[in-house]
Design a protein around this motif. Sequence first.
Motif, PDB file in Angstrom:
ATOM      1  N   ALA A   1       0.866  -1.174   0.000  1.00 52.79           N
ATOM      2  CA  ALA A   1       0.000   0.000   0.000  1.00 52.79           C
ATOM      3  C   ALA A   1       0.902   1.223   0.000  1.00 52.79           C
ATOM      4  O   ALA A   1       2.078   1.151   0.370  1.00 52.79           O
ATOM      5  N   LEU A   2       0.347   2.351  -0.423  1.00 51.31           N
ATOM      6  CA  LEU A   2       1.083   3.626  -0.418  1.00 51.31           C
ATOM      7  C   LEU A   2       0.348   4.619   0.463  1.00 51.31           C
ATOM      8  O   LEU A   2      -0.870   4.792   0.326  1.00 51.31           O
ATOM      9  N   SER A   3       1.085   5.293   1.329  1.00 56.04           N
ATOM     10  CA  SER A   3       0.499   6.279   2.231  1.00 56.04           C
ATOM     11  C   SER A   3       1.102   7.650   1.958  1.00 56.04           C
ATOM     12  O   SER A   3       2.328   7.786   1.858  1.00 56.04           O
ATOM     13  N   VAL A   4       0.211   8.675   1.854  1.00 57.03           N
ATOM     14  CA  VAL A   4       0.694  10.037   1.644  1.00 57.03           C
ATOM     15  C   VAL A   4      -0.412  11.031   1.991  1.00 57.03           C
ATOM     16  O   VAL A   4      -1.545  10.903   1.534  1.00 57.03           O
TER      17      VAL A   4
ATOM     18  N   VAL B   1      -4.639   1.101  -1.339  1.00 59.41           N
ATOM     19  CA  VAL B   1      -4.529  -0.222  -0.725  1.00 59.41           C
ATOM     20  C   VAL B   1      -4.639  -1.387  -1.706  1.00 59.41           C
ATOM     21  O   VAL B   1      -4.643  -2.543  -1.277  1.00 59.41           O
ATOM     22  N   GLY B   2      -4.721  -1.133  -3.011  1.00 62.62           N
ATOM     23  CA  GLY B   2      -4.809  -2.243  -3.952  1.00 62.62           C
ATOM     24  C   GLY B   2      -5.993  -3.132  -3.658  1.00 62.62           C
ATOM     25  O   GLY B   2      -7.124  -2.671  -3.503  1.00 62.62           O
TER      26      GLY B   2
ATOM     27  N   HIS C   1      -8.156   4.017  -0.345  1.00 53.28           N
ATOM     28  CA  HIS C   1      -8.574   4.004  -1.745  1.00 53.28           C
ATOM     29  C   HIS C   1      -8.295   2.615  -2.314  1.00 53.28           C
ATOM     30  O   HIS C   1      -7.137   2.218  -2.469  1.00 53.28           O
ATOM     31  N   PRO C   2      -9.338   1.837  -2.649  1.00 49.56           N
ATOM     32  CA  PRO C   2      -9.148   0.456  -3.101  1.00 49.56           C
ATOM     33  C   PRO C   2      -8.825   0.349  -4.585  1.00 49.56           C
ATOM     34  O   PRO C   2      -9.083   1.266  -5.374  1.00 49.56           O
ATOM     35  N   GLY C   3      -8.299  -0.822  -4.962  1.00 50.38           N
ATOM     36  CA  GLY C   3      -7.960  -1.078  -6.358  1.00 50.38           C
ATOM     37  C   GLY C   3      -9.143  -1.419  -7.231  1.00 50.38           C
ATOM     38  O   GLY C   3      -9.022  -1.513  -8.449  1.00 50.38           O
ATOM     39  N   HIS C   4     -10.313  -1.618  -6.627  1.00 50.90           N
ATOM     40  CA  HIS C   4     -11.577  -1.783  -7.345  1.00 50.90           C
ATOM     41  C   HIS C   4     -12.617  -0.985  -6.575  1.00 50.90           C
ATOM     42  O   HIS C   4     -12.640  -0.989  -5.346  1.00 50.90           O
TER      43      HIS C   4
END
Length: 316
Positions: free
Chosen positions: A165-168, A174-175, A215-218
């Motif tokens: 996951a990427l945090s900013v 979160v994929g 934020h999900p990947g779908h």
Amino acid sequence: MTVEQIRIRTGGPEGFNSAYVLPERGLLIDPGPPGEESWNQLRRGLRNAGVALDDVVHVVVTHWHVDHAGLAPRIAETADAQIHMHERDAPLLATYARERERRYHRDATTLEAWGVPAERVTDVHAADIPSALPDKTVVETHVEGDTVAGTTVIHTPGHTAGHLALSVDGHVFVGDTVLPTYTPNVGGSDTRLANPLASFLRSINRLERADGVLHPGHGSQLDTPKRLKTIRNHHQGRSQRVFNWVRRLNRPTPWDIAKELFGEMQGIHIKFGAGEAAAHLEYLVQNDIIATISTDPLRFELRQGADEDTVSTIFE
């Protein structure tokens, strides 16, 4: 910070893929599956966000599955951008041809250990069609805590071994770890993990502590506390059902349990179903609730004194 979601519709059971672009950082996350339709949708989404192809400097892929990684080589080549992945998943894109062959054989061996009949393993292989990816792709690898364009990498294994996951700035991408309407497959989606459900639950806990909107990947933005509770409850209920089937059946294999949980399975869902059953069985083994009594194939029985209430405690 601006976050633009790009919807890429693939017609799959998950609905549309969600790619994300952070224009000020030149960062694109999970560009989507290969193919002209997806490529055109991605380009249109970038234009609508005011981002030219040449503005994309970094492409982060949360995990190796082709519906997330498929367009990464093409956008990287077109925009002269750098692809970034966690080091555990990177080889499955970076050396795709070699790693696909290794995965193919690893999956077959694992399915046999799960007790899947040979003819059903053949069904899985028939559905495992090569993806439209280059044999080799340049990928920069990362580990927990690395930064990419000012974002921080969080290792979130479970769905795959190298999921990240990427945090900013109050946002966490979160994929497939957390999705709006269903739970990602755990076990069959990456047969490299020894105890995938434990890894997945730890990842859920980490994301719960992360400071930001998920934020999900779908699909779209999540109601984080409610969704994470639902996911935990789902897996607790499934582990309880697995426990009860181990109690009812005579030394069952993961495949025996999968048939009771999911009924008739076809194609790739054979691997997903057997893998999900195996993941829950292993989690119960690691928590001393059931015991492994055979490895060829895997078979299980209850430990003395274990009951359904014991299962609930390992999810608290």
